[in-house]
Design a protein around this motif. Structure first.
Motif, PDB file in Angstrom:
ATOM      1  N   LYS A 192      68.391 -38.954  25.658  1.00  0.00           N
ATOM      2  CA  LYS A 192      67.127 -39.680  25.489  1.00  0.00           C
ATOM      3  C   LYS A 192      67.110 -40.544  24.241  1.00  0.00           C
ATOM      4  O   LYS A 192      67.720 -40.224  23.229  1.00  0.00           O
TER       5      LYS A 192
ATOM      6  N   LEU B 236      62.624 -35.121  19.045  1.00  0.00           N
ATOM      7  CA  LEU B 236      61.291 -34.561  18.870  1.00  0.00           C
ATOM      8  C   LEU B 236      60.690 -34.766  17.471  1.00  0.00           C
ATOM      9  O   LEU B 236      59.511 -35.139  17.360  1.00  0.00           O
TER      10      LEU B 236
ATOM     11  N   LEU C 112      74.007 -37.047  31.106  1.00  0.00           N
ATOM     12  CA  LEU C 112      72.738 -37.101  31.826  1.00  0.00           C
ATOM     13  C   LEU C 112      71.665 -36.378  31.022  1.00  0.00           C
ATOM     14  O   LEU C 112      71.907 -35.326  30.448  1.00  0.00           O
ATOM     15  N   GLY C 113      70.475 -36.964  30.996  1.00  0.00           N
ATOM     16  CA  GLY C 113      69.378 -36.342  30.271  1.00  0.00           C
ATOM     17  C   GLY C 113      69.274 -36.821  28.829  1.00  0.00           C
ATOM     18  O   GLY C 113      68.283 -36.520  28.160  1.00  0.00           O
TER      19      GLY C 113
ATOM     20  N   LEU D  77      65.636 -44.190  33.017  1.00  0.00           N
ATOM     21  CA  LEU D  77      64.209 -44.188  33.349  1.00  0.00           C
ATOM     22  C   LEU D  77      63.426 -44.310  32.043  1.00  0.00           C
ATOM     23  O   LEU D  77      63.655 -43.537  31.115  1.00  0.00           O
TER      24      LEU D  77
ATOM     25  N   THR E  88      65.445 -42.126  29.453  1.00  0.00           N
ATOM     26  CA  THR E  88      66.314 -40.994  29.789  1.00  0.00           C
ATOM     27  C   THR E  88      67.449 -41.467  30.688  1.00  0.00           C
ATOM     28  O   THR E  88      67.213 -42.200  31.653  1.00  0.00           O
ATOM     29  N   VAL E  89      68.673 -41.058  30.374  1.00  0.00           N
ATOM     30  CA  VAL E  89      69.813 -41.359  31.241  1.00  0.00           C
ATOM     31  C   VAL E  89      69.685 -40.505  32.500  1.00  0.00           C
ATOM     32  O   VAL E  89      69.728 -39.279  32.429  1.00  0.00           O
ATOM     33  N   ILE E  90      69.505 -41.151  33.675  1.00  0.00           N
ATOM     34  CA  ILE E  90      69.342 -40.361  34.898  1.00  0.00           C
ATOM     35  C   ILE E  90      70.559 -40.457  35.829  1.00  0.00           C
ATOM     36  O   ILE E  90      70.702 -39.675  36.749  1.00  0.00           O
TER      37      ILE E  90
ATOM     38  N   MET F 152      66.476 -34.101  24.188  1.00  0.00           N
ATOM     39  CA  MET F 152      65.025 -34.076  24.008  1.00  0.00           C
ATOM     40  C   MET F 152      64.660 -33.554  22.629  1.00  0.00           C
ATOM     41  O   MET F 152      63.896 -34.161  21.887  1.00  0.00           O
ATOM     42  N   LEU F 153      65.275 -32.390  22.288  1.00  0.00           N
ATOM     43  CA  LEU F 153      64.939 -31.797  20.996  1.00  0.00           C
ATOM     44  C   LEU F 153      65.411 -32.661  19.831  1.00  0.00           C
ATOM     45  O   LEU F 153      64.833 -32.619  18.748  1.00  0.00           O
TER      46      LEU F 153
END
Lengths: 242, 104
Positions: B37, B5, B34-35, B98, B22-24, B1-2
């Motif tokens: 982005k 950003l 996972l997570g 997602l 996002t990889v879910i 995420m960061l």
């Protein structure tokens, strides 16, 4: 549906810990609930039961791992957000140049602070995320020192190091390390005590700084410091002891 | 995420619409955890990644409608050999992503 992006963004930059829950089923795909560690919430999973169950998960002892899971029979993507580790390097010295390289590779946001403009130059630190020419204590006092903050003190100059050390220790940052021999450190401890700092805070200083790798060159010392940062970050080494 | 950003902030400051993938879920070997982005802007900007480069093109294509209508999508990429080659998932395995549009 709302991505709750603004709140998430603000919290991450402020260094807060939180868990995001996102519905992954067709009925309410993308609906999101944010739960902070202190129990604050924002958003909804479109079901009071689900919101409650998620809040319980996110405020317990063990945070849920990032991934899909069934909560009350509904598929939810759980995402654990840790604040980005940030490293403040006080002292734009030779060791700091190498430490910036290592720390960046290891995922730290790096900030170099020194009042001496001759040392703190963009030419010497092209890869630092921020380069601050200011009295370190003043800078640390006005910036956000969150729970995932690491501070190293490398100036070898009491005037620069000690007041800034006090700010970092009182802010409760995750790691504080200071360069210098045992004798230098003993002097430092005495000065900090004189300045009114509690012993249990002074005891949190990692000194001599870095894991003992036996090296003496600036790049070797930087590696020893970087290794210690990783050991603390991973929980291998307690943040306040050696 | 960061990691995404700075780009996302810049795009939004410019008034662009932004979608985030996002990889879910992953099955088998997958290059990104996972997570992970990837952000996509309606001006064609791309930041971050959700695989080793195999499915990004397909995700960016799917993100266009999300940017337009704001409806999130759950996408599965996998993994019969034939399919793997068609989206380029040479590593084998399965990835679910997602895609959502960020709040205006």
């Amino acid at each position: 549906m709302s991505s709750r992006f603004e709140s998430l963004r603000r919290s991450l930059l402020a260094g807060e810990r939180l868990v995001a829950f996102t519905r992954a089923d067709d009925d309410a795909l993308g609906s999101r609930l944010l739960v902070w560690h202190d129990g604050r919430t924002e958003g909804t999973l479109r079901s009071p039961d689900l919101d409650r169950a998620a809040t319980t998960l996110a405020t317990g002892q063990d945070l849920p791992a990032t991934g899909l899971r069934e909560i009350d029979g509904t598929e939810v993507f759980v995402e654990n957000f840790e604040p980005l580790p940030q490293l403040f390097i006080v002292g734009a010295v030779h060791v700091a140049i190498h430490l910036v390289h290592f720390a960046r590779q290891l995922g730290f946001r790096t900030v170099v602070v020194d009042a001496r403009s001759a040392f703190a130059t963009a030419e010497r630190f092209p890869h630092a995320d921020e380069l601050i020419v200011e009295w370190p204590a003043e800078y640390l006092a006005r910036t956000t020192l969150h729970a995932n903050t690491f501070c190293v003190f490398l100036t070898h100059d009491e005037k620069l190091d000690n007041p800034a050390l006090k700010v970092a220790l009182e802010a409760g940052v995750r790691y504080v390390g200071a360069l210098g021999s045992s004798r230098t450190h003993a002097k430092r401890v005495a000065a900090l005590r004189e300045a009114g700092l509690a012993s249990e805070l002074i005891d949190r200083i990692h000194a001599p700084i870095g894991l003992d790798l036996g090296g003496r060159k600036p790049e070797e010392i930087a590696l020893a410091i970087a290794a210690e940062l990783v050991a603390v970050r991973s929980g291998q080494l307690p943040a306040g002891e050696r | 995420m960061l990691d995404i950003l700075p780009d996302v902030d810049r795009w939004r400051a410019d008034g662009r619409k932004v979608a985030v993938a996002t990889v879910i879920r992953t099955v088998g070997s997958s290059p990104r955890p996972l997570g992970s982005k990837m952000a996509v802007s309606d001006a064609g900007g791309i930041s971050g990644s959700v695989s080793g480069g195999c499915i990004e093109g397909a995700v960016i294509q799917e993100a266009q409608s999300v940017l337009e209508n704001g409806l999130p999508k759950r996408l599965l990429y996998g993994i019969s050999d034939e399919q793997a080659w068609s989206v380029g998932l040479t590593c084998g395995g399965e990835v679910e992503v997602l895609v959502e549009r960020l709040d205006a």
